[in-house]
Design a protein around this motif. Sequence first.
Motif, PDB file in Angstrom:
ATOM      1  N   TRP A  86      22.693  16.698 -10.553  1.00 42.97           N
ATOM      2  CA  TRP A  86      23.276  15.387 -10.323  1.00 42.97           C
ATOM      3  C   TRP A  86      22.384  14.252 -10.829  1.00 42.97           C
ATOM      4  CZ3 TRP A  86      27.839  16.975  -9.561  1.00 42.97           C
ATOM      5  CH2 TRP A  86      28.101  18.063  -8.748  1.00 42.97           C
ATOM      6  N   GLY A  87      21.563  14.498 -11.848  1.00 45.57           N
ATOM      7  CA  GLY A  87      20.749  13.457 -12.447  1.00 45.57           C
ATOM      8  C   GLY A  87      19.532  13.042 -11.636  1.00 45.57           C
ATOM      9  N   LYS A  88      19.186  13.822 -10.621  1.00 43.84           N
ATOM     10  CA  LYS A  88      18.057  13.467  -9.755  1.00 43.84           C
ATOM     11  C   LYS A  88      16.771  14.056 -10.320  1.00 43.84           C
ATOM     12  CE  LYS A  88      20.669  12.781  -5.598  1.00 43.84           C
ATOM     13  NZ  LYS A  88      20.508  12.691  -4.159  1.00 43.84           N
ATOM     14  N   LYS A  89      16.228  13.371 -11.309  1.00 45.42           N
ATOM     15  CA  LYS A  89      15.067  13.895 -12.017  1.00 45.42           C
ATOM     16  C   LYS A  89      13.802  13.846 -11.165  1.00 45.42           C
ATOM     17  CE  LYS A  89      13.595  14.298 -16.608  1.00 45.42           C
ATOM     18  NZ  LYS A  89      14.173  14.102 -17.911  1.00 45.42           N
ATOM     19  N   SER A  90      13.620  12.807 -10.361  1.00 45.21           N
ATOM     20  CA  SER A  90      12.400  12.713  -9.545  1.00 45.21           C
ATOM     21  C   SER A  90      12.354  13.837  -8.516  1.00 45.21           C
ATOM     22  CB  SER A  90      12.305  11.354  -8.864  1.00 45.21           C
ATOM     23  OG  SER A  90      13.426  11.126  -8.047  1.00 45.21           O
ATOM     24  N   THR A  91      13.512  14.227  -7.973  1.00 45.40           N
ATOM     25  CA  THR A  91      13.557  15.355  -7.041  1.00 45.40           C
ATOM     26  C   THR A  91      13.196  16.650  -7.764  1.00 45.40           C
ATOM     27  OG1 THR A  91      15.296  14.230  -5.798  1.00 45.40           O
ATOM     28  CG2 THR A  91      15.026  16.588  -5.398  1.00 45.40           C
ATOM     29  N   ALA A  92      13.731  16.826  -8.972  1.00 46.13           N
ATOM     30  CA  ALA A  92      13.428  18.022  -9.756  1.00 46.13           C
ATOM     31  C   ALA A  92      11.943  18.066 -10.113  1.00 46.13           C
ATOM     32  CB  ALA A  92      14.279  18.043 -11.021  1.00 46.13           C
ATOM     33  N   GLN A  93      11.347  16.916 -10.436  1.00 50.66           N
ATOM     34  CA  GLN A  93       9.916  16.874 -10.741  1.00 50.66           C
ATOM     35  C   GLN A  93       9.095  17.269  -9.516  1.00 50.66           C
ATOM     36  OE1 GLN A  93       9.549  12.838 -12.163  1.00 50.66           O
ATOM     37  NE2 GLN A  93       9.363  13.519 -14.295  1.00 50.66           N
ATOM     38  N   ARG A  94       9.493  16.775  -8.343  1.00 52.28           N
ATOM     39  CA  ARG A  94       8.783  17.132  -7.110  1.00 52.28           C
ATOM     40  C   ARG A  94       8.840  18.635  -6.871  1.00 52.28           C
ATOM     41  NH1 ARG A  94      10.751  12.709  -4.598  1.00 52.28           N
ATOM     42  NH2 ARG A  94      12.452  13.855  -3.629  1.00 52.28           N
ATOM     43  N   ILE A  95       9.986  19.243  -7.121  1.00 53.49           N
ATOM     44  CA  ILE A  95      10.145  20.688  -6.916  1.00 53.49           C
ATOM     45  C   ILE A  95       9.246  21.463  -7.879  1.00 53.49           C
ATOM     46  CG2 ILE A  95      11.764  22.613  -7.210  1.00 53.49           C
ATOM     47  CD1 ILE A  95      13.956  20.702  -6.114  1.00 53.49           C
ATOM     48  N   VAL A  96       9.295  21.112  -9.177  1.00 50.52           N
ATOM     49  CA  VAL A  96       8.528  21.847 -10.191  1.00 50.52           C
ATOM     50  C   VAL A  96       7.030  21.656  -9.988  1.00 50.52           C
ATOM     51  CG1 VAL A  96       8.042  22.011 -12.663  1.00 50.52           C
ATOM     52  CG2 VAL A  96      10.393  21.854 -11.882  1.00 50.52           C
ATOM     53  N   TYR A  97       6.601  20.419  -9.773  1.00 55.47           N
ATOM     54  CA  TYR A  97       5.173  20.178  -9.565  1.00 55.47           C
ATOM     55  C   TYR A  97       4.696  20.824  -8.270  1.00 55.47           C
ATOM     56  CZ  TYR A  97       5.591  16.732 -13.341  1.00 55.47           C
ATOM     57  OH  TYR A  97       5.820  16.118 -14.546  1.00 55.47           O
ATOM     58  N   GLY A  98       5.547  20.836  -7.245  1.00 54.01           N
ATOM     59  CA  GLY A  98       5.197  21.526  -5.999  1.00 54.01           C
ATOM     60  C   GLY A  98       5.056  23.022  -6.208  1.00 54.01           C
ATOM     61  N   ALA A  99       5.932  23.596  -7.044  1.00 49.24           N
ATOM     62  CA  ALA A  99       5.841  25.028  -7.361  1.00 49.24           C
ATOM     63  C   ALA A  99       4.537  25.318  -8.102  1.00 49.24           C
ATOM     64  CB  ALA A  99       7.042  25.458  -8.205  1.00 49.24           C
ATOM     65  N   PHE A 100       4.157  24.448  -9.047  1.00 49.87           N
ATOM     66  CA  PHE A 100       2.895  24.629  -9.767  1.00 49.87           C
ATOM     67  C   PHE A 100       1.698  24.525  -8.825  1.00 49.87           C
ATOM     68  CE2 PHE A 100       4.360  23.319 -14.319  1.00 49.87           C
ATOM     69  CZ  PHE A 100       5.100  24.488 -14.391  1.00 49.87           C
ATOM     70  N   ASP A 101       1.774  23.576  -7.882  1.00 47.29           N
ATOM     71  CA  ASP A 101       0.693  23.437  -6.895  1.00 47.29           C
ATOM     72  C   ASP A 101       0.555  24.704  -6.056  1.00 47.29           C
ATOM     73  OD1 ASP A 101       0.215  20.915  -7.844  1.00 47.29           O
ATOM     74  OD2 ASP A 101       1.302  19.886  -6.224  1.00 47.29           O
ATOM     75  N   GLN A 102       1.683  25.320  -5.716  1.00 50.81           N
ATOM     76  CA  GLN A 102       1.628  26.561  -4.931  1.00 50.81           C
ATOM     77  C   GLN A 102       1.065  27.713  -5.750  1.00 50.81           C
ATOM     78  OE1 GLN A 102       5.229  27.544  -2.893  1.00 50.81           O
ATOM     79  NE2 GLN A 102       4.687  26.114  -1.257  1.00 50.81           N
ATOM     80  N   ILE A 103       1.391  27.758  -7.032  1.00 50.21           N
ATOM     81  CA  ILE A 103       0.830  28.805  -7.901  1.00 50.21           C
ATOM     82  C   ILE A 103      -0.684  28.658  -7.973  1.00 50.21           C
ATOM     83  CG2 ILE A 103       0.685  29.564 -10.314  1.00 50.21           C
ATOM     84  CD1 ILE A 103       3.720  28.966 -10.527  1.00 50.21           C
ATOM     85  N   VAL A 104      -1.157  27.413  -8.122  1.00 55.76           N
ATOM     86  CA  VAL A 104      -2.594  27.168  -8.187  1.00 55.76           C
ATOM     87  C   VAL A 104      -3.256  27.450  -6.835  1.00 55.76           C
ATOM     88  CG1 VAL A 104      -4.339  25.361  -8.490  1.00 55.76           C
ATOM     89  CG2 VAL A 104      -2.444  25.537 -10.093  1.00 55.76           C
ATOM     90  N   ALA A 105      -2.569  27.140  -5.733  1.00 52.77           N
ATOM     91  CA  ALA A 105      -3.138  27.381  -4.401  1.00 52.77           C
ATOM     92  C   ALA A 105      -3.342  28.874  -4.152  1.00 52.77           C
ATOM     93  CB  ALA A 105      -2.224  26.790  -3.327  1.00 52.77           C
ATOM     94  N   LYS A 106      -2.417  29.699  -4.654  1.00 50.09           N
ATOM     95  CA  LYS A 106      -2.540  31.158  -4.459  1.00 50.09           C
ATOM     96  C   LYS A 106      -3.598  31.747  -5.379  1.00 50.09           C
ATOM     97  CE  LYS A 106       2.127  31.886  -2.764  1.00 50.09           C
ATOM     98  NZ  LYS A 106       3.473  32.292  -3.101  1.00 50.09           N
ATOM     99  N   ASN A 107      -3.662  31.275  -6.627  1.00 48.64           N
ATOM    100  CA  ASN A 107      -4.636  31.766  -7.606  1.00 48.64           C
ATOM    101  C   ASN A 107      -5.324  30.566  -8.242  1.00 48.64           C
ATOM    102  OD1 ASN A 107      -3.181  34.042  -6.994  1.00 48.64           O
ATOM    103  ND2 ASN A 107      -2.273  34.290  -9.003  1.00 48.64           N
TER     104      ASN A 107
END
Length: 157
Positions: free
Chosen positions: A33-54
Amino acid sequence: MSRRRQAVRRPMAEDPKYHSVLVTRLINTVMKWGKKSTAQRIVYGAFDQIVAKNPQINPLEVLQRAVDNAKPRIETKARRVGGATYQVPLEVPPDRQISLAMRWMVDFADARKGIAMREALAAEIMDAYQGQGNAIRKRDEVHRMAQANKAFAHFRW
């Protein structure tokens, strides 16, 4: 199929945090639905979790290898020949390979119920990075389908 001229592909901008076109494509795939800032939060949060685990791995390299692992090389396309429809195996163009791999990872992450989307996306990216998970299973299924229908390969044009 349109008979008019083909649309001109515009170059995709790099994302502001990682300066990667691949991350921009992932954000656009996650976006609804054009909500790019929400999508950015999701993707960057996923990257943060990947870095937190490894902590020693780079999330960009993880994403690149996950997409490379999930990319389909061949797929089947329906072709009508003389009243019959055949599933004809075709090589997948490089741009579509990336699109399919990302779409599969995002869709399977979205299908994981009961956990936040950033956690599900991080788990799906890590699974694809390790060569397992739903996106890899889907790629293998597409390859098996193409292999089973290679007798109709002479119908491609």
